[in-house]
Design a protein around this motif. Sequence first.
Motif, short mmCIF file in Angstrom:
data_model
loop_
_atom_site.label_atom_id
_atom_site.label_comp_id
_atom_site.label_asym_id
_atom_site.label_seq_id
_atom_site.Cartn_x
_atom_site.Cartn_y
_atom_site.Cartn_z
N GLU A 1 -5.00 0.08 1.75
CA GLU A 1 -6.43 0.46 1.35
C GLU A 1 -6.65 0.76 0.52
O GLU A 1 -7.53 0.78 -0.22
CB GLU A 1 -6.47 -0.32 3.36
CG GLU A 1 -6.72 -1.66 3.52
CD GLU A 1 -7.35 -1.49 5.23
OE1 GLU A 1 -7.91 -0.69 5.22
OE2 GLU A 1 -6.79 -2.23 5.68
N ARG A 2 -6.21 2.47 1.08
CA ARG A 2 -6.64 3.23 0.02
C ARG A 2 -6.09 3.93 -0.97
O ARG A 2 -7.53 3.94 -2.20
CB ARG A 2 -6.28 4.68 0.64
CG ARG A 2 -7.02 4.93 2.52
CD ARG A 2 -6.11 6.40 2.87
NE ARG A 2 -6.51 6.82 3.97
CZ ARG A 2 -7.99 7.22 4.25
NH1 ARG A 2 -8.20 7.76 2.86
NH2 ARG A 2 -7.85 7.43 5.58
N TRP B 1 4.54 3.39 11.95
CA TRP B 1 3.59 4.44 11.60
C TRP B 1 4.43 5.84 10.71
O TRP B 1 5.59 5.99 11.07
CB TRP B 1 2.51 5.23 12.25
CG TRP B 1 1.46 4.27 12.55
CD1 TRP B 1 1.51 3.54 13.70
CD2 TRP B 1 0.30 4.21 12.45
NE1 TRP B 1 -0.01 2.79 13.62
CE2 TRP B 1 -0.61 3.33 13.67
CE3 TRP B 1 -0.37 5.69 11.96
CZ2 TRP B 1 -1.86 2.96 13.01
CZ3 TRP B 1 -1.67 5.14 11.89
CH2 TRP B 1 -2.64 4.42 12.40
N GLN C 1 -0.85 7.92 9.21
CA GLN C 1 -0.97 6.57 8.09
C GLN C 1 0.00 5.06 8.04
O GLN C 1 0.97 4.93 8.65
CB GLN C 1 -1.09 6.17 6.76
CG GLN C 1 -1.71 7.50 6.44
CD GLN C 1 -3.86 7.23 7.20
OE1 GLN C 1 -4.22 5.97 6.38
NE2 GLN C 1 -4.52 7.81 7.19
N SER D 1 0.41 -3.71 0.34
CA SER D 1 1.52 -2.93 1.01
C SER D 1 3.15 -3.28 1.32
O SER D 1 3.61 -2.09 1.89
CB SER D 1 0.92 -3.06 2.63
OG SER D 1 1.50 -4.84 2.70
N SER E 1 -0.40 -0.58 5.61
CA SER E 1 -1.51 -1.26 5.37
C SER E 1 -2.26 -0.27 4.55
O SER E 1 -3.48 -0.54 4.50
CB SER E 1 -1.71 -2.57 6.26
OG SER E 1 -0.72 -2.94 6.57
N SER E 2 -2.20 0.29 5.47
CA SER E 2 -3.40 1.59 5.87
C SER E 2 -3.39 2.16 4.49
O SER E 2 -4.43 2.32 3.82
CB SER E 2 -4.17 2.60 7.32
OG SER E 2 -2.95 3.42 6.53
#
Length: 199
Positions: free
Chosen positions: A46-47, A81, A39, A52, A42-43
Amino acid sequence: MTQQRQVREDRKLDAGALRALAHPLRVQLFDILSQYGPQTASSLAERTGESSGATSYHLRALAKQDLIREIPDRGSARERWWERADKSVSFDSPEALASPAIRSATQLIMNEFLGRRHQQLMRHVSEGIASPDKEDDAAMISTANIHLTRDDAMALIERLSAVVDEAVAGARGREEEPDRLPFTIRVDVFQLPEDGDGR
């Protein structure tokens, strides 16, 4: 000829790693990376509903203790990542648990992990009941009650661990293949309290 099972090499988390992980958001980030794979900050934001900036800060703290690592050949300088380190982790380091503060941190971590997993289980159950037409034969929720000696329990734990270890080893590195979805495997084996109190 008997086949010997390869003993799983867990990383026994030391005091530094346990202190780094003992934060609800860090437990959540570590668990998401464990369950869903690589991940970005940022992802993960969102989760989790965090910024972020916050997820990036906590990812770096986890990386300092080698609990997670950056994937250098993926992403860019702006979008890094992250993935979980390969080894399974164990929370029963005798040296770390000798400290009352570290025992307290370990309890916080386990409460967060198990609370999160329990919420996922209850969501699965609720959605299954709410959608009776939904096909979900790739799931099992099962309990059994038996009387065991300590040796029986240890042998059962070893057999169950071998099955889980084999499945994890066979799936590792194949997360990006088509039709692969994240599953969780939970095996509980423990002695019930003598007084029957479930609290």
